[in-house]
Design an enzyme around this catalytic site. Structure first.
Site, PDB file in Angstrom:
ATOM      1  N   ARG A 108       1.261   1.409  -1.734  1.00 38.39           N
ATOM      2  CA  ARG A 108       2.668   1.824  -1.655  1.00 38.39           C
ATOM      3  C   ARG A 108       3.223   1.446  -0.293  1.00 38.39           C
ATOM      4  O   ARG A 108       2.624   1.767   0.730  1.00 38.39           O
ATOM      5  CB  ARG A 108       2.777   3.349  -1.808  1.00 38.39           C
ATOM      6  CG  ARG A 108       2.563   3.841  -3.182  1.00 38.39           C
ATOM      7  CD  ARG A 108       3.075   5.230  -3.375  1.00 38.39           C
ATOM      8  NE  ARG A 108       2.834   6.161  -2.275  1.00 38.39           N
ATOM      9  CZ  ARG A 108       3.192   7.430  -2.307  1.00 38.39           C
ATOM     10  NH1 ARG A 108       3.824   7.916  -3.351  1.00 38.39           N
ATOM     11  NH2 ARG A 108       2.945   8.225  -1.305  1.00 38.39           N
ATOM     12  N   THR A 112       9.471   2.393   1.702  1.00 33.78           N
ATOM     13  CA  THR A 112      10.242   2.426   0.432  1.00 33.78           C
ATOM     14  C   THR A 112       9.488   3.178  -0.662  1.00 33.78           C
ATOM     15  O   THR A 112      10.068   3.543  -1.684  1.00 33.78           O
ATOM     16  CB  THR A 112      10.498   1.002  -0.080  1.00 33.78           C
ATOM     17  OG1 THR A 112       9.226   0.403  -0.383  1.00 33.78           O
ATOM     18  CG2 THR A 112      11.226   0.159   0.952  1.00 33.78           C
ATOM     19  N   ASP A 204      -4.406  12.314   0.706  1.00 27.63           N
ATOM     20  CA  ASP A 204      -4.538  10.906   0.336  1.00 27.63           C
ATOM     21  C   ASP A 204      -5.889  10.700  -0.354  1.00 27.63           C
ATOM     22  O   ASP A 204      -6.952  10.797   0.270  1.00 27.63           O
ATOM     23  CB  ASP A 204      -4.434  10.031   1.588  1.00 27.63           C
ATOM     24  CG  ASP A 204      -4.362   8.560   1.238  1.00 27.63           C
ATOM     25  OD1 ASP A 204      -3.372   7.913   1.605  1.00 27.63           O
ATOM     26  OD2 ASP A 204      -5.314   8.042   0.577  1.00 27.63           O
ATOM     27  N   ASP A 207      -8.228   7.926   1.104  1.00 30.71           N
ATOM     28  CA  ASP A 207      -8.851   8.311   2.378  1.00 30.71           C
ATOM     29  C   ASP A 207      -9.960   9.333   2.156  1.00 30.71           C
ATOM     30  O   ASP A 207     -11.015   9.273   2.795  1.00 30.71           O
ATOM     31  CB  ASP A 207      -7.797   8.906   3.325  1.00 30.71           C
ATOM     32  CG  ASP A 207      -6.889   7.826   3.918  1.00 30.71           C
ATOM     33  OD1 ASP A 207      -7.266   6.639   3.876  1.00 30.71           O
ATOM     34  OD2 ASP A 207      -5.804   8.175   4.404  1.00 30.71           O
TER      35      ASP A 207
HETATM   36  C1  PRP Z   1      -2.087   6.030  -4.064  1.00 30.79           C
HETATM   37  C2  PRP Z   1      -2.679   6.407  -5.409  1.00 30.79           C
HETATM   38  C3  PRP Z   1      -1.800   5.656  -6.361  1.00 30.79           C
HETATM   39  C4  PRP Z   1      -0.460   5.714  -5.687  1.00 30.79           C
HETATM   40  C5  PRP Z   1       0.356   6.771  -6.361  1.00 30.79           C
HETATM   41  O1  PRP Z   1      -2.502   4.800  -3.660  1.00 30.79           O
HETATM   42  O2  PRP Z   1      -4.037   6.103  -5.516  1.00 30.79           O
HETATM   43  O3  PRP Z   1      -2.203   4.318  -6.572  1.00 30.79           O
HETATM   44  O4  PRP Z   1      -0.690   6.076  -4.320  1.00 30.79           O
HETATM   45  O5  PRP Z   1       1.646   6.773  -5.886  1.00 30.79           O
HETATM   46  P1  PRP Z   1       2.904   6.403  -6.779  1.00 30.79           P
HETATM   47  O6  PRP Z   1       2.746   7.127  -8.071  1.00 30.79           O
HETATM   48  O7  PRP Z   1       4.052   6.921  -5.966  1.00 30.79           O
HETATM   49  O8  PRP Z   1       2.955   4.915  -6.949  1.00 30.79           O
HETATM   50  P2  PRP Z   1      -2.102   4.206  -2.222  1.00 30.79           P
HETATM   51  O9  PRP Z   1      -0.857   3.388  -2.321  1.00 30.79           O
HETATM   52  O10 PRP Z   1      -2.110   5.296  -1.202  1.00 30.79           O
HETATM   53  O11 PRP Z   1      -3.270   3.169  -1.949  1.00 30.79           O
HETATM   54  P3  PRP Z   1      -4.847   3.444  -1.744  1.00 30.79           P
HETATM   55  O12 PRP Z   1      -5.404   3.909  -3.069  1.00 30.79           O
HETATM   56  O13 PRP Z   1      -5.343   2.095  -1.363  1.00 30.79           O
HETATM   57  O14 PRP Z   1      -5.017   4.465  -0.666  1.00 30.79           O
HETATM   58  N1  URA Z   2      -1.207   8.951  -3.082  1.00 23.62           N
HETATM   59  C1  URA Z   2      -2.128   9.867  -2.701  1.00 23.62           C
HETATM   60  O1  URA Z   2      -3.281   9.529  -2.424  1.00 23.62           O
HETATM   61  N2  URA Z   2      -1.744  11.155  -2.642  1.00 23.62           N
HETATM   62  C2  URA Z   2      -0.503  11.555  -2.944  1.00 23.62           C
HETATM   63  O2  URA Z   2      -0.225  12.763  -2.870  1.00 23.62           O
HETATM   64  C3  URA Z   2       0.435  10.585  -3.330  1.00 23.62           C
HETATM   65  C4  URA Z   2       0.054   9.283  -3.392  1.00 23.62           C
END
Ligand code: PRP
Ligand code: URA
Length: 213
Positions: A108, A112, A204, A207
């Site tokens: 994400r 934005t 997160d 993480d």
């Molecule tokens: C997180 C999660 C989803 C997304 C959800 O990933 O694992 O893929 O956010 O958010 P949304 O519904 O608003 O799109 P992130 O972008 O943090 O990446 P990561 O898994 O690499 O940490």
């Molecule tokens: N991605 C995450 O990992 N946690 C949230 O709460 C939203 C997006």
């Protein structure tokens, strides 16, 4: 939140128990990973209830030969949305070890909150398979919607989506954008904060799974 025919929210004491531990900021990375896997196993049981291709085989018991239904070989593909979706793959594999795995990378944008696609590698012939997309967090729904659209653009017709924690905004967005996709969410949270993080959520997920913070 509006009710949707294609959304199933789990309401099970075992899942609620595990999610309570998952949310706790004191839960270690190891325990977090194990819980994500266990919750996914429980969800998979329901997600694979309908629509999985089966075939009839003959089995010889010690007493006689009988006809039995088994899941067709090479019929299920798991598609984790990287990174956090990786944490759910073993949970599905524990239930159906021969499922192939495709990977879709999305992150994400921090300002934005729009999903940015950066990787895609899918098994050949995925268009004819039962595809289970997994991502623990369904926040705005942008990542899930784009990942599902990408799979539809490749020809997939039989798609399910599983998330552990969903915000009402994200669940509605996926349910309305993709009414033909069944969405399984183990618990529905209150909403999103100003950074589009789920409240109360668990922070997160990537993480916490991989120890990157
Ligand atoms: C997180 C999660 C989803 C997304 C959800 O990933 O694992 O893929 O956010 O958010 P949304 O519904 O608003 O799109 P992130 O972008 O943090 O990446 P990561 O898994 O690499 O940490
Ligand atoms: N991605 C995450 O990992 N946690 C949230 O709460 C939203 C997006």
């Amino acid at each position: 939140m509006k009710q949707y025919d294609n959304v199933m929210i789990f309401d099970h004491p075992l899942i609620r128990h595990k999610i309570a531990i998952l949310r706790d900021e004191r839960t270690s990375m190891k325990e977090f990973r194990e819980l994500v896997e266990e919750i996914t196993m429980l969800m998979t049981f329901e997600c694979l209830k309908d629509g999985v291709p089966t075939t009839e085989i003959e089995v010889k018991t010690p007493l006689e030969v009988c006809k039995q239904q088994v899941v067709k070989d090479d019929s299920i593909v798991i598609v984790p949305i990287l990174r956090a979706g990786l944490g759910m793959v073993n949970g599905v594999h524990r239930m159906f070890p021969s499922a192939k795995v495709g990977h879709i990378g999305m992150y994400r944008d921090e300002t934005t909150f729009q999903p940015q696609s950066y990787y895609c590698k899918l098994p050949c012939g995925i268009e004819d398979k039962f595809v289970v997309v997994v991502d623990p967090m369904l926040a705005t729904g942008g990542s899930a919607c784009d990942a599902i659209q990408l799979l539809k653009d490749k020809g997939c017709k039989n798609i399910r989506f599983m998330a552990i924690i969903g915000a009402p905004e994200g669940v509605s967005k996926v349910a309305e954008t993709h009414p033909d996709v069944n969405v399984y969410v183990s618990t529905l949270d209150r909403g999103l904060n100003e950074n589009c993080y789920i409240l109360p959520g668990l922070g997160d997920a990537g993480d916490r799974l991989f120890g990157t913070k």
